[in-house]
Scaffold this motif. Structure first.
Motif: not given
Length: 415
Positions: A28-37, A85-89
């Protein structure tokens, strides 16, 4: 010298081990970094996409396909929002599907695990690059991506952004690989690397899907083209039917869940077309019909046999008059690609017969076929829409990217 395909497939195979063991929090942390990037680099993404769009337009690509290729600032924001949203799944891995004890004392559990390395071959739509990679990361899989040559600049920038997010989280960036060489021979090589690739998923037109399915020696999920039908029954609310048909055809004609063929009961063909033509003429939809439809309006062109089985991906629609529900069902059975079909009717018995008989991944009563989509089904994002029956069918979310294994505990039992 090894090919680009083998080098990237082997690297993804190694990265898959780390991703499979990564805890949910780290993924999830990687996905949040991707969203920010994605948001930080939106200027670079749009500049690269502009190159692709300009080249495609110069090459004569139609407006509907150009729309699929284009990335606007709003679409990039939507991509970032989709990642969050995928982070929350729920993480689909490590779930106990079943457990039981045997008389000999063995305790057996059935546990979900990642597939491994997923090869995704697709056309035009650069948003697939992000959707596919993000779903693979969340489900603990590595992926090898091969988009179309028309979107290569967009995909190269997007993959660099995705890799940045993985690296920042401390995960192996080789978990996402992109084939930058767009030679089709490399795709065929990729599809036969059984030592490194665990699953292949095509997303695109009928030709691409057929090539992948017939070439692959690795397991393959067929995400079929969408020759989708809407049947307007004699007991339909015609105003509702107009709204549904307009949405199914016009809202985004380039997608696989857009309607291609309209079936209308002969008892309502004239009053329905009177209402529908007012809308479709304004939207510049070209109609191709049978004799009865053509007799209604000179602007309707005569449909050929080819039209009934064509996925137009454009503002073109076939119209056929049917004499009964059975006639409509027979037509769907002959020409459907088993994607999405809909009936518009106020007759509950007719609706139930339609639902029972139609053998497609999604079957609707009084709703647009455009809802066949992972996000609309509540899956977050989607990896594709399967038109086969194994191992998944319909919109494919996170749960489509896992398999299972049996974990057995004993106390020295031997057989």
């Amino acid at each position: 010298m090894e090919s680009e395909v083998i080098v990237k497939a082997r690297a993804a195979h190694e990265a898959a081990r780390q991703l499979a063991a990564a805890p949910t929090e780290l993924k999830n942390r990687a996905l949040m970094y991707i969203a920010d990037a994605l948001e930080v680099h939106r200027g670079d993404i749009m500049s690269a996409n502009e190159k692709d769009v300009d080249r495609a337009r110069a090459g004569g690509m139609g407006e509907a396909m150009l729309d699929r290729l284009s990335l606007t600032e709003a679409r990039i924001k939507d991509m970032a929002r989709g990642v969050r949203q995928v982070v929350g799944l729920e993480d689909p891995t490590g779930i106990c599907l079943d457990d039981w004890n045997r008389p000999n004392g063995l305790h057996i559990r059935k546990i979900t695990v990642p597939l491994g390395v997923v090869a995704i071959i697709y056309e035009s739509r650069p948003n697939v690059t992000v959707d596919a990679a993000v779903l693979c990361i969340k489900s603990g899989n590595a992926c090898i991506l091969r988009g179309g040559s028309e979107s290569i600049h967009s995909n190269m920038v997007l993959v660099s952004v995705l890799k940045e997010g993985l690296s920042r989280a401390g995960l192996n960036a080789d978990g996402i690989g992109l084939l930058e060489n767009t030679d089709r021979a490399l795709v065929k090589e990729l599809l036969t690397l059984r030592d490194y690739i665990d699953m292949a998923i095509p997303r695109g037109g009928a030709g691409l899907i057929r090539m992948v399915v017939t070439t692959a020696t690795v397991p393959c999920i067929e995400t079929g083209s969408g020759v989708c039908h809407v049947y307007v029954d004699k007991d339909a609310d015609l105003d509702m039917a107009v709204r549904i048909v307009e949405n199914a055809k016009v809202s985004r004609p380039s997608t696989c869940n857009a309607m291609e063929t309209l079936l209308v009961h002969q008892d309502v063909i004239r009053p329905f077309l009177q209402k529908l033509m007012l809308v479709l003429t304004e939207k510049q939809v070209e109609l191709r019909g049978d004799n009865q439809a053509c007799a209604f309006d000179d602007s309707i062109k005569k449909a050929t046999e080819v039209d009934w089985g064509t996925e137009y991906n454009a503002l073109i629609m076939s119209v056929k008059t049917v004499s009964s529900l059975k006639d409509a069902l027979d037509h769907i059975r002959r020409y459907s690609t088993h994607h999405s079909e809909a009936i518009v009717t106020n007759n509950k018995k007719t609706a139930e017969l339609f639902l029972q008989d139609v053998d497609s991944a999604a079957v609707y009563v009084n709703a647009s076929t455009r809802f066949t989509d992972g996000f609309e089904f509540g899956f977050g994002a989607e990896i594709g829409i399967s038109t086969q029956k194994l191992h998944v069918r319909g919109p494919m979310g996170l749960t489509a990217l896992v398999t299972y294994k049996y974990v057995i505990h004993g106390q020295g039992q031997i057989r």
